[in-house]
Design a protein around this motif. Structure first.
Motif, PDB file in Angstrom:
ATOM      1  N   LEU A 174       0.845  -1.199   0.000  1.00 42.84           N
ATOM      2  CA  LEU A 174       0.000   0.000   0.000  1.00 42.84           C
ATOM      3  C   LEU A 174       0.873   1.238   0.000  1.00 42.84           C
ATOM      4  O   LEU A 174       1.789   1.374   0.794  1.00 42.84           O
ATOM      5  N   SER A 175       0.594   2.121  -0.932  1.00 34.98           N
ATOM      6  CA  SER A 175       1.257   3.410  -0.929  1.00 34.98           C
ATOM      7  C   SER A 175       0.171   4.452  -0.759  1.00 34.98           C
ATOM      8  O   SER A 175      -0.691   4.607  -1.603  1.00 34.98           O
ATOM      9  N   ALA A 186       3.248   7.866   3.835  1.00 31.84           N
ATOM     10  CA  ALA A 186       3.598   7.466   5.187  1.00 31.84           C
ATOM     11  C   ALA A 186       5.053   7.054   5.306  1.00 31.84           C
ATOM     12  O   ALA A 186       5.363   5.900   5.492  1.00 31.84           O
ATOM     13  N   VAL A 187       5.937   8.015   5.170  1.00 30.72           N
ATOM     14  CA  VAL A 187       7.326   7.722   5.476  1.00 30.72           C
ATOM     15  C   VAL A 187       7.617   8.335   6.837  1.00 30.72           C
ATOM     16  O   VAL A 187       6.998   9.314   7.229  1.00 30.72           O
ATOM     17  N   GLU A 224      14.366  -0.552   5.469  1.00 30.85           N
ATOM     18  CA  GLU A 224      14.863  -1.705   6.223  1.00 30.85           C
ATOM     19  C   GLU A 224      13.851  -2.112   7.300  1.00 30.85           C
ATOM     20  O   GLU A 224      13.577  -3.287   7.497  1.00 30.85           O
ATOM     21  N   MET A 225      13.272  -1.098   7.963  1.00 33.76           N
ATOM     22  CA  MET A 225      12.287  -1.395   9.005  1.00 33.76           C
ATOM     23  C   MET A 225      11.081  -2.132   8.409  1.00 33.76           C
ATOM     24  O   MET A 225      10.606  -3.128   8.963  1.00 33.76           O
ATOM     25  N   ILE A 226      10.609  -1.644   7.259  1.00 30.79           N
ATOM     26  CA  ILE A 226       9.449  -2.293   6.635  1.00 30.79           C
ATOM     27  C   ILE A 226       9.787  -3.736   6.262  1.00 30.79           C
ATOM     28  O   ILE A 226       9.003  -4.653   6.495  1.00 30.79           O
ATOM     29  N   TYR A 279       8.011  -7.163   7.528  1.00 24.47           N
ATOM     30  CA  TYR A 279       7.457  -8.206   6.654  1.00 24.47           C
ATOM     31  C   TYR A 279       8.108  -9.553   6.982  1.00 24.47           C
ATOM     32  O   TYR A 279       7.839 -10.543   6.324  1.00 24.47           O
ATOM     33  N   LEU A 327       9.897   7.081  -2.091  1.00 26.39           N
ATOM     34  CA  LEU A 327      10.255   6.255  -0.946  1.00 26.39           C
ATOM     35  C   LEU A 327       9.035   5.482  -0.438  1.00 26.39           C
ATOM     36  O   LEU A 327       9.120   4.302  -0.095  1.00 26.39           O
ATOM     37  N   ASP A 328       7.904   6.153  -0.416  1.00 25.76           N
ATOM     38  CA  ASP A 328       6.670   5.514   0.030  1.00 25.76           C
ATOM     39  C   ASP A 328       6.302   4.356  -0.893  1.00 25.76           C
ATOM     40  O   ASP A 328       5.922   3.275  -0.445  1.00 25.76           O
ATOM     41  N   LEU A 329       6.429   4.597  -2.189  1.00 27.16           N
ATOM     42  CA  LEU A 329       6.127   3.561  -3.176  1.00 27.16           C
ATOM     43  C   LEU A 329       7.106   2.395  -3.023  1.00 27.16           C
ATOM     44  O   LEU A 329       6.713   1.226  -3.080  1.00 27.16           O
ATOM     45  N   GLY A 385       8.447   1.494  -0.327  1.00 24.53           N
ATOM     46  CA  GLY A 385       7.995   0.780   0.870  1.00 24.53           C
ATOM     47  C   GLY A 385       6.916  -0.231   0.554  1.00 24.53           C
ATOM     48  O   GLY A 385       6.878  -1.325   1.110  1.00 24.53           O
ATOM     49  N   ALA A 386       6.036   0.128  -0.383  1.00 21.83           N
ATOM     50  CA  ALA A 386       4.953  -0.779  -0.756  1.00 21.83           C
ATOM     51  C   ALA A 386       5.472  -1.982  -1.533  1.00 21.83           C
ATOM     52  O   ALA A 386       4.796  -2.995  -1.652  1.00 21.83           O
TER      53      ALA A 386
END
Lengths: 268, 357
Positions: B106-107, B112-113, B124-126, B130, B169-171, B173-174
């Protein structure tokens, strides 16, 4: 990996993330490290100049109360941190990940314990400078610190719940002050309660802030021998009564907070 | 038909502790039937049906408050629907939300960064959340930073990033867990045109790799560029569906806009424009608008005719339909449009473009 291992692992990752912030947000550093310092010096010299403790020193009396007050106020960080994460959409990101449901709130409260430990160390150091001493042995003092930290931990779950419900940093700041000011001042935190009007005195005696402060003072050996033993039941059984509060708060607010977390999606 | 059976909600504590193992195979399909969501008296979603076949891009197009984000929130398990049901990537969103979360990215609209983490730390956290494992999470973060041209900014705090960098960056993350299904909630709202084009290029590339994407947007152009199929939403319902060309045809293709200097020139200008246009010209504030076919030829013709008639043309333009136009034509002509809808659409079912046209 088991479910619990995963939950713990996720909680640790979230806590690490919160800890990284302390060096990057100067205002946090000030609140955690500088405020307690200012507070101890201010109260020691301002109140200390006017208040006499029979057979003992006010500064010895003060520090036990200062620990409880400072850490109870510190619990607002938990609520502020969560409200901030909601406002910035980070909670939504967390909620879309296959992570343990409780991890965000557990991680938050865990990292706030670390903030509290830092505050406590600063306050103990400042206390030492103004004349506060541990008179009952180191082990006993650790028990005293442990009780205060445990109470603050439980209290941070109340703030976690408020933060998740209110979702506004400003509101949680105000709500926090509205509850925490009376709670920490109508207590034996700064002055003995003997002189309080009777209704306030009863409130103060049953106030867990008083009992935590009293129990901690006993552990630190900060109660002068000439001070008569308390007659109110909660203060007579201060440690037990305080632990009862800790258990009750956690039993109510851990499930409530986790449920509130599940429902926090910012939707329009 | 729309399934309006309410989903029986299980108590939260049961959801909290019960272990759900999914047996459904992972696929890239999104299927939603009769989704309903109410907030008090407000109905945010009013029986929404959606189908996104594997490897395609569906654009959810609609103004603010039309229910796009609510739909995405339900499909990504952020909120629960009050009715209907949905299966995403082979898992049911109500019965098996944790399995859905493993299979989607989800972006969000809010980008949501975490501002107080670096770009690398964010990814790395995301990855660790996962449960990729520490080392793979680090490698994946480096790889994505590289792919989204963020390597140089990898170790800078995200609070110093530009709007476009944050979205990238958000994308990223998704995409950490390489999910088969991707939700992009207004990915370019508030971005400058250059950043928007960059992001479009990234999404194009993702689609070429066969990923299923559900995209929400307020911009016709964005849906046009990225989506195979577009669903137009209004008041929590689907009011039309089709390809970008089909939607534009519905509105009447291109339109000529001509402004004249004086009020008394309007009737003559209107007469000239009506002779070239597909529909009756609309007048607002001495500006006349009408749909045309083959605008590149019609525009000079209209200008010549107006010049011959000695009209003072102050402004002239040819433009493609916008979301506003699609909307006006779908909801503005309520009287006749609603009548058509009632005839062709079964009760409780959103009318589909093919039926309207």
């Amino acid at each position: 990996m088991g479910r619990l291992t995963l939950a713990l692992g996720d909680g640790v990752i979230v806590a690490q993330r919160n800890m990284r912030k302390i060096t990057r947000q100067p205002e946090l550093l000030v609140a955690v490290l500088i405020m307690p310092l200012v507070f101890v010096f201010l109260f020691s010299y301002v109140f200390g100049s006017a208040i006499e403790i029979e057979g003992g020193s006010y500064r010895e009396f003060l520090i036990g109360g200062a620990f409880v007050m400072m850490l109870t106020f510190g619990s607002t960080f938990t609520g502020i941190g969560l409200a901030d994460d909601i406002q910035k959409g980070i909670i939504d990101r967390f909620r879309s990940l296959p992570m343990s449901r409780g991890a965000v709130v557990f991680g938050r409260t865990a990292s706030d314990v670390i903030y509290n430990v830092l505050s406590t160390i600063v306050m103990a150091g400042a206390g030492y400078l103004v004349g506060w001493r541990i008179n009952n042995g180191f082990g006993s003092a650790l028990l005293g610190f442990g009780l205060v930290l445990l109470f603050a931990y439980a209290f941070s779950w109340i703030m976690a719940y408020l933060g998740l419900k209110v979702r506004s940093v400003e509101a949680i700041n105000n709500a926090g002050s509205l509850v925490i000011f009376p709670l920490t001042f109508v207590a034996n935190t700064f002055v003995p309660t003997d002189g309080f009007p009777s209704a306030l005195r009863t409130f103060a005696e049953w106030n867990p802030v008083s009992t935590v402060a009293h129990a901690a003072r006993v552990q630190f050996g900060n109660i002068p021998e000439t001070t008569p033993d308390p007659t109110a039941w909660p203060l007579e059984n201060a440690a037990l009564y305080s632990l009862g509060w800790v258990a009750a708060i956690l039993a109510v607010f851990v499930p409530l907070s986790i449920r509130a977390f599940q429902q926090t999606a910012t939707s329009n | 038909m729309v399934d309006r059976q309410p989903v029986v909600a299980r108590p939260w504590w049961l959801k909290l502790w019960s272990m759900q193992k999914s047996t459904t195979p992972i696929n890239g399909h999104i299927e939603a039937e009769g989704l309903v969501k109410r907030y008090g008296d407000v109905t945010a979603l009013d029986g929404l049906d959606l189908t996104v076949p594997e490897g395609t891009v569906l654009g959810l197009l609609g103004p603010n408050g039309s229910g796009k984000t609510t739909a995405v929130s339900i499909l990504t398990t952020l909120i629960q629907s009050d009715g209907g049901h949905a299966v995403v990537a082979g898992a049911d969103v109500a019965a098996n939300p944790s399995e859905v979360r493993r299979r989607i990215g989800l972006s969000g609209q809010a980008a949501a960064v975490d501002e107080n983490l670096t770009g690398f730390e964010n990814l790395e956290m995301i990855g660790r959340l996962y449960h990729l494992g520490r080392k793979p999470a680090v490698e994946r973060a480096r790889e994505l930073l590289e792919r989204f041209s963020l390597t140089d900014a990898a170790d800078r705090l995200a609070k110093g990033y530009s709007g476009g960098m944050r979205r990238r960056l958000d994308l990223a993350g998704a995409l950490v867990a390489e999910p088969p299904v991707l939700f992009l909630d207004e990915p370019t709202t508030g971005l400058d045109p250059r950043s928007r084009n960059e992001l479009w290029a990234v999404v194009d590339e993702l689609v070429e790799r066969g990923r299923t994407v559900l995209l929400t947007t307020q911009y016709m152009e964005e849906a046009d560029t990225l989506a195979d199929d577009i669903v137009v939403m209004d008041k929590g319902r689907r009011i039309a569906q089709g390809t970008a060309d089909e939607l534009k045809d519905l509105v009447g293709g291109e339109r000529i806009e001509i402004s004249v200097a004086f009020e008394n020139e309007i009737p003559e200008a209107r007469r000239i424009l009506a002779g070239l246009a597909e529909d009756a010209p609309r007048v607002s504030n001495r500006t006349l608008t009408a749909s045309v076919v083959g605008g590149a030829a019609k525009l000079p013709a209209a200008l010549r005719a107006m010049d011959d008639a000695r009209l003072t043309v102050t402004d002239v333009g040819l433009r493609r339909p916008t979301l506003d136009d699609v909307f006006l034509s779908l909801t503005g002509r309520t009287a006749e449009a609603a009548a058509v809808h009632l005839e062709v659409a079964a009760p409780g079912e959103a009318p589909v473009l093919e039926e309207v046209a």
